[in-house]
Design an enzyme around this catalytic site. Structure first.
Site, PDB file in Angstrom:
ATOM      1  N   LYS A 100       0.884  -1.176   0.000  1.00  0.00           N
ATOM      2  CA  LYS A 100       0.000   0.000   0.000  1.00  0.00           C
ATOM      3  C   LYS A 100       0.920   1.223   0.000  1.00  0.00           C
ATOM      4  O   LYS A 100       1.210   1.809   1.041  1.00  0.00           O
ATOM      5  CB  LYS A 100      -0.922  -0.051   1.222  1.00  0.00           C
ATOM      6  CG  LYS A 100      -2.135   0.849   1.102  1.00  0.00           C
ATOM      7  CD  LYS A 100      -3.148   0.496   2.163  1.00  0.00           C
ATOM      8  CE  LYS A 100      -4.180   1.603   2.338  1.00  0.00           C
ATOM      9  NZ  LYS A 100      -4.924   1.974   1.142  1.00  0.00           N
TER      10      LYS A 100
HETATM   11  N1  PMP Z   1      -7.890  -1.656  -2.841  1.00  0.00           N
HETATM   12  C1  PMP Z   1      -7.297  -0.459  -2.800  1.00  0.00           C
HETATM   13  C2  PMP Z   1      -6.574   0.043  -3.995  1.00  0.00           C
HETATM   14  C3  PMP Z   1      -7.381   0.316  -1.622  1.00  0.00           C
HETATM   15  O1  PMP Z   1      -6.796   1.515  -1.562  1.00  0.00           O
HETATM   16  C4  PMP Z   1      -8.099  -0.186  -0.513  1.00  0.00           C
HETATM   17  C5  PMP Z   1      -8.207   0.639   0.740  1.00  0.00           C
HETATM   18  N2  PMP Z   1      -7.126   0.414   1.607  1.00  0.00           N
HETATM   19  C6  PMP Z   1      -8.690  -1.444  -0.611  1.00  0.00           C
HETATM   20  C7  PMP Z   1      -8.562  -2.148  -1.797  1.00  0.00           C
HETATM   21  C8  PMP Z   1      -9.426  -2.042   0.549  1.00  0.00           C
HETATM   22  O2  PMP Z   1      -8.516  -2.412   1.542  1.00  0.00           O
HETATM   23  P1  PMP Z   1      -8.949  -2.472   3.082  1.00  0.00           P
HETATM   24  O3  PMP Z   1     -10.182  -3.270   3.139  1.00  0.00           O
HETATM   25  O4  PMP Z   1      -7.810  -3.134   3.755  1.00  0.00           O
HETATM   26  O5  PMP Z   1      -9.157  -1.073   3.523  1.00  0.00           O
END
Ligand code: PMP
Length: 304
Positions: free
Chosen positions: A157
């Site tokens: 991320k």
């Molecule tokens: N995909 C992307 C590109 C994101 O930015 C996010 C948000 N973090 C998610 C999926 C969902 O991830 P999470 O459920 O861990 O927030």
């Protein structure tokens, strides 16, 4: 402006207006940052942070992929989160820890620049709007693909990855949609600009595999756990674009987006407009994050 009076920076709380970095910081020029989006919900026992350990692990994993040593321990970052929650007197919050390369030399090589850490938290309501949580959003298939395999790692991320997400989001908004759904390098369904994607067909729940350049979403995992708890079959598979059009239901998941139904894609209505499975999972999800229903005790960390 974002309403957060105190921000944690490199070991101490500073006032909102003093939380600044230098314009020559590496992160600003080359996208060298790694972050999390975490939510805390108001519960009967005070604010509870949802799946804090998993978010901290993913933050450290993102840094590991990029050979970045975090100058604080996992416990110290958690402590910083508690401090920020308390200092801002938040009952519920969106929490943003960020690890970034600061200022030293300005070349592509990040390793000469210091690794710095900040944590902020503020109140943030429904990411795609309160209305979206109930009625669903209108999405388009983006003309922008997700990052190709072995280019920029999508399991990290990283700040830089979100340039792709910004193109997907802006294109959708410019064209009058709420969100864009990106295909992967091979033309298979990947995810939204900041959300994972699920679809329901004939009572089976499908979500793209990680090989489709999707983030290993923590909400994705929560939803898979809930769906299995509700005795649904969940398949992680390659998903062709047109399966979206003939699905009974489609929904997006994310810490910010929570569980948001998709009403239409490319102006094609999804199913007949009813969303029984999405609603069932969405209700369960909100019950779990708010501590109304305990699915796994360790998922809630109460702010001390
Ligand atoms: N995909 C992307 C590109 C994101 O930015 C996010 C948000 N973090 C998610 C999926 C969902 O991830 P999470 O459920 O861990 O927030």
């Amino acid at each position: 402006m974002i309403d957060c009076k105190k921000i944690w920076m490199n070991g101490s709380l500073v006032n909102h207006d003093e939380a600044k970095i230098h314009v020559l910081a590496h992160t600003l020029h080359y996208g060298s940052s790694f972050f999390e989006g975490i939510r805390a919900y108001e519960t009967d026992k005070g604010p509870a942070i949802f799946r804090l350990d998993e978010h901290i692990e993913r933050l450290f994993a993102s840094c590991k992929i990029y050979r970045t040593e975090v100058p604080f321990s996992r416990e110290e970052v958690k402590e910083a989160i508690f401090q920020v929650m308390k200092a801002n007197e938040l009952k519920s919050a969106y929490i943003r820890p960020l690890v970034y390369r600061g200022y030293n030399k300005l070349g592509v090589n990040p390793t000469t620049c210091p690794v710095e850490v900040m944590v902020a938290a503020w109140f943030w309501g429904a990411y795609l709007g309160e209305e979206a949580i109930n009625s669903g959003i209108n999405a388009m298939t983006s003309s922008w693909r997700r990052l190709a395999p072995n280019t920029m790692p999508t399991l990290a991320k990283a700040g830089g990855n979100y340039l792709g997400s910004q193109l997907i989001k802006m294109e959708a908004l410019e064209n009058g949609y709420d969100e864009g759904i990106a295909l992967d390098y091979h033309g298979l369904v990947s995810e939204g600009s900041g959300e994972n994607l699920f679809l329901v067909k004939d009572k089976v729940i499908y979500t793209p595999t990680l090989a489709s350049s999707a983030l290993l979403g923590i909400t994705r995992d929560t939803v898979i756990t809930i769906a299995k708890e509700l005795n649904y079959e969940v398949r992680e598979e390659s998903i062709p674009r047109e399966l979206l059009y003939i699905a009974d239901e489609v929904f997006l998941t994310g810490t910010a987006a929570e569980v948001t139904p998709v009403a239409s894609i490319d102006k094609i209505q999804i199913g007949n407009g009813d969303k029984p499975v999405t609603k069932e999972i969405q209700k369960y999800y909100f019950d779990v994050v708010k501590g109304v229903r305990i699915l796994k005790e360790e998922w809630l960390t109460y702010v001390k």
